[in-house]
Design a protein around this motif. Structure first.
Motif, PDB file in Angstrom:
ATOM      1  N   ASN A 101     -34.218  16.993 -27.510  1.00  6.96           N
ATOM      2  CA  ASN A 101     -34.272  18.094 -26.349  1.00  6.96           C
ATOM      3  C   ASN A 101     -32.690  18.291 -25.862  1.00  6.96           C
ATOM      4  O   ASN A 101     -31.880  17.516 -25.860  1.00  6.96           O
ATOM      5  N   PRO A 102     -31.684  19.760 -25.892  1.00 10.02           N
ATOM      6  CA  PRO A 102     -30.686  20.039 -25.967  1.00 10.02           C
ATOM      7  C   PRO A 102     -30.219  19.874 -24.731  1.00 10.02           C
ATOM      8  O   PRO A 102     -29.269  19.598 -23.846  1.00 10.02           O
ATOM      9  N   VAL A 103     -31.265  19.462 -23.164  1.00 10.69           N
ATOM     10  CA  VAL A 103     -31.056  19.870 -22.539  1.00 10.69           C
ATOM     11  C   VAL A 103     -30.526  17.861 -21.676  1.00 10.69           C
ATOM     12  O   VAL A 103     -30.159  18.042 -20.546  1.00 10.69           O
ATOM     13  N   ILE A 104     -31.285  17.155 -22.663  1.00  5.93           N
ATOM     14  CA  ILE A 104     -30.974  16.182 -22.059  1.00  5.93           C
ATOM     15  C   ILE A 104     -30.028  15.051 -23.118  1.00  5.93           C
ATOM     16  O   ILE A 104     -29.609  13.795 -23.037  1.00  5.93           O
ATOM     17  N   HIS A 105     -30.560  15.406 -24.410  1.00 10.53           N
ATOM     18  CA  HIS A 105     -29.532  14.201 -25.681  1.00 10.53           C
ATOM     19  C   HIS A 105     -28.473  14.379 -25.927  1.00 10.53           C
ATOM     20  O   HIS A 105     -28.413  16.242 -26.053  1.00 10.53           O
ATOM     21  N   THR A 106     -27.703  14.074 -26.522  1.00 11.52           N
ATOM     22  CA  THR A 106     -26.699  14.012 -27.245  1.00 11.52           C
ATOM     23  C   THR A 106     -27.190  13.366 -28.495  1.00 11.52           C
ATOM     24  O   THR A 106     -27.575  12.508 -28.626  1.00 11.52           O
ATOM     25  N   TYR A 107     -25.917  13.883 -29.792  1.00  9.34           N
ATOM     26  CA  TYR A 107     -26.649  13.304 -30.747  1.00  9.34           C
ATOM     27  C   TYR A 107     -25.651  13.147 -31.926  1.00  9.34           C
ATOM     28  O   TYR A 107     -24.123  13.830 -31.697  1.00  9.34           O
ATOM     29  N   GLU A 108     -25.462  12.221 -32.921  1.00 12.99           N
ATOM     30  CA  GLU A 108     -24.566  11.828 -33.609  1.00 12.99           C
ATOM     31  C   GLU A 108     -25.203  12.285 -34.913  1.00 12.99           C
ATOM     32  O   GLU A 108     -26.071  11.386 -35.421  1.00 12.99           O
ATOM     33  N   ILE A 109     -24.568  12.244 -35.708  1.00 16.49           N
ATOM     34  CA  ILE A 109     -25.187  12.309 -37.133  1.00 16.49           C
ATOM     35  C   ILE A 109     -24.287  11.744 -38.253  1.00 16.49           C
ATOM     36  O   ILE A 109     -23.688  12.255 -38.468  1.00 16.49           O
ATOM     37  N   GLN A 110     -24.914  10.576 -39.021  1.00 13.74           N
ATOM     38  CA  GLN A 110     -24.011   9.357 -39.879  1.00 13.74           C
ATOM     39  C   GLN A 110     -25.205   9.873 -41.226  1.00 13.74           C
ATOM     40  O   GLN A 110     -26.394  10.036 -41.132  1.00 13.74           O
ATOM     41  N   ILE A 111     -24.246  10.440 -43.031  1.00 12.27           N
ATOM     42  CA  ILE A 111     -24.468  10.925 -44.076  1.00 12.27           C
ATOM     43  C   ILE A 111     -24.176  10.459 -44.405  1.00 12.27           C
ATOM     44  O   ILE A 111     -22.895   9.366 -44.771  1.00 12.27           O
ATOM     45  N   GLU A 112     -25.250   9.252 -44.962  1.00 14.05           N
ATOM     46  CA  GLU A 112     -24.450   8.371 -46.377  1.00 14.05           C
ATOM     47  C   GLU A 112     -25.318   8.865 -47.751  1.00 14.05           C
ATOM     48  O   GLU A 112     -26.256   8.818 -47.643  1.00 14.05           O
ATOM     49  N   GLU A 113     -24.885   8.766 -48.871  1.00 17.79           N
ATOM     50  CA  GLU A 113     -25.710   9.111 -50.202  1.00 17.79           C
ATOM     51  C   GLU A 113     -26.314   7.125 -50.427  1.00 17.79           C
ATOM     52  O   GLU A 113     -25.637   6.512 -50.695  1.00 17.79           O
ATOM     53  N   ARG A 114     -27.012   7.536 -51.461  1.00 24.87           N
ATOM     54  CA  ARG A 114     -28.236   6.419 -51.474  1.00 24.87           C
ATOM     55  C   ARG A 114     -27.852   6.161 -53.394  1.00 24.87           C
ATOM     56  O   ARG A 114     -28.486   6.872 -54.087  1.00 24.87           O
ATOM     57  N   MET A 143     -30.399  11.344 -53.617  1.00 28.75           N
ATOM     58  CA  MET A 143     -30.896  11.209 -52.175  1.00 28.75           C
ATOM     59  C   MET A 143     -29.919  10.712 -51.085  1.00 28.75           C
ATOM     60  O   MET A 143     -28.749   9.533 -51.366  1.00 28.75           O
ATOM     61  N   TYR A 144     -30.443  10.891 -49.851  1.00 26.54           N
ATOM     62  CA  TYR A 144     -29.734  10.604 -49.091  1.00 26.54           C
ATOM     63  C   TYR A 144     -29.981   9.907 -47.664  1.00 26.54           C
ATOM     64  O   TYR A 144     -31.581   9.775 -47.347  1.00 26.54           O
ATOM     65  N   GLU A 145     -29.494   9.031 -47.811  1.00 28.48           N
ATOM     66  CA  GLU A 145     -29.630   8.265 -45.907  1.00 28.48           C
ATOM     67  C   GLU A 145     -29.315   9.166 -44.379  1.00 28.48           C
ATOM     68  O   GLU A 145     -27.864   9.062 -44.854  1.00 28.48           O
ATOM     69  N   ALA A 146     -29.798  10.096 -43.466  1.00 25.33           N
ATOM     70  CA  ALA A 146     -29.538  10.253 -42.288  1.00 25.33           C
ATOM     71  C   ALA A 146     -30.146   9.844 -41.873  1.00 25.33           C
ATOM     72  O   ALA A 146     -30.786   9.810 -40.947  1.00 25.33           O
ATOM     73  N   LYS A 147     -28.971   9.181 -40.683  1.00 20.80           N
ATOM     74  CA  LYS A 147     -29.420   8.489 -39.640  1.00 20.80           C
ATOM     75  C   LYS A 147     -28.822   9.785 -38.087  1.00 20.80           C
ATOM     76  O   LYS A 147     -27.371   9.532 -38.268  1.00 20.80           O
ATOM     77  N   VAL A 148     -29.709  10.128 -37.551  1.00 23.97           N
ATOM     78  CA  VAL A 148     -29.855  10.612 -36.350  1.00 23.97           C
ATOM     79  C   VAL A 148     -29.688   9.612 -35.020  1.00 23.97           C
ATOM     80  O   VAL A 148     -30.230   8.720 -34.189  1.00 23.97           O
ATOM     81  N   LYS A 149     -28.638   9.312 -34.615  1.00 23.99           N
ATOM     82  CA  LYS A 149     -28.574   8.459 -33.285  1.00 23.99           C
ATOM     83  C   LYS A 149     -28.388   9.625 -32.265  1.00 23.99           C
ATOM     84  O   LYS A 149     -28.087  10.061 -31.678  1.00 23.99           O
ATOM     85  N   ILE A 150     -29.276   9.266 -30.996  1.00 21.95           N
ATOM     86  CA  ILE A 150     -29.846   9.772 -29.540  1.00 21.95           C
ATOM     87  C   ILE A 150     -30.131   9.358 -28.724  1.00 21.95           C
ATOM     88  O   ILE A 150     -30.737   8.409 -28.769  1.00 21.95           O
TER      89      ILE A 150
END
Lengths: 82, 82
Positions: free
Chosen positions: A69-82, A1-8
């Motif tokens: 929304n690619p027009v206005i957002h930036t995002y950052e993905i962090q993935i950790e194993e659980r 199982m993985y935990e993915a955090k998407v910071k928008i």
């Protein structure tokens, strides 16, 4: 199982009304030491997958198709194993 | 200058309609490996202050008076010097 955090967050130059209003309200309450307020949304996903790379690819697709929304957002993905 | 990050989540048992709908939409798009989706809001503050302790106290007050609703929210404060 993985935990993915998407910071928008918002791209530079895109206005952040929630942040602006938070700042105004803090000043009205007397918190005058605050100079800037920004809001960031995080989506926390718990998901199955073979390995980190596969999970990251899937999450990238989710971001492009639904989460951001690619027009206005930036995002950052962090993935950790659980 | 200090940067204070306030992570605002929901207490256990409080429903998270945004998370539930994100999960549903991801499943509709075929992302069936996702088992859970939660949303977290972060308020990022840039502020003046004498030291970390004083800044933390101020931010605690802001949380109680404006940023969070104690009935449904949990929060976590991170402070870094800039």
């Amino acid at each position: 199982m993985y935990e993915a955090k998407v910071k928008i967050g918002l791209k530079k130059g895109v206005s952040d009304p929630e942040g602006t209003n938070t700042l105004k309200a803090l000043h009205l309450l007397g918190f005058n030491t605050v100079k800037e307020a920004k809001t960031i949304r995080t989506v926390d996903l718990l998901m199955d997958g073979k390995n980190k790379e596969e999970v990251r690819k899937k999450v990238e697709q989710m971001c492009q198709r639904l989460l951001t929304n690619p027009v206005i957002h930036t995002y950052e993905i962090q993935i950790e194993e659980r």
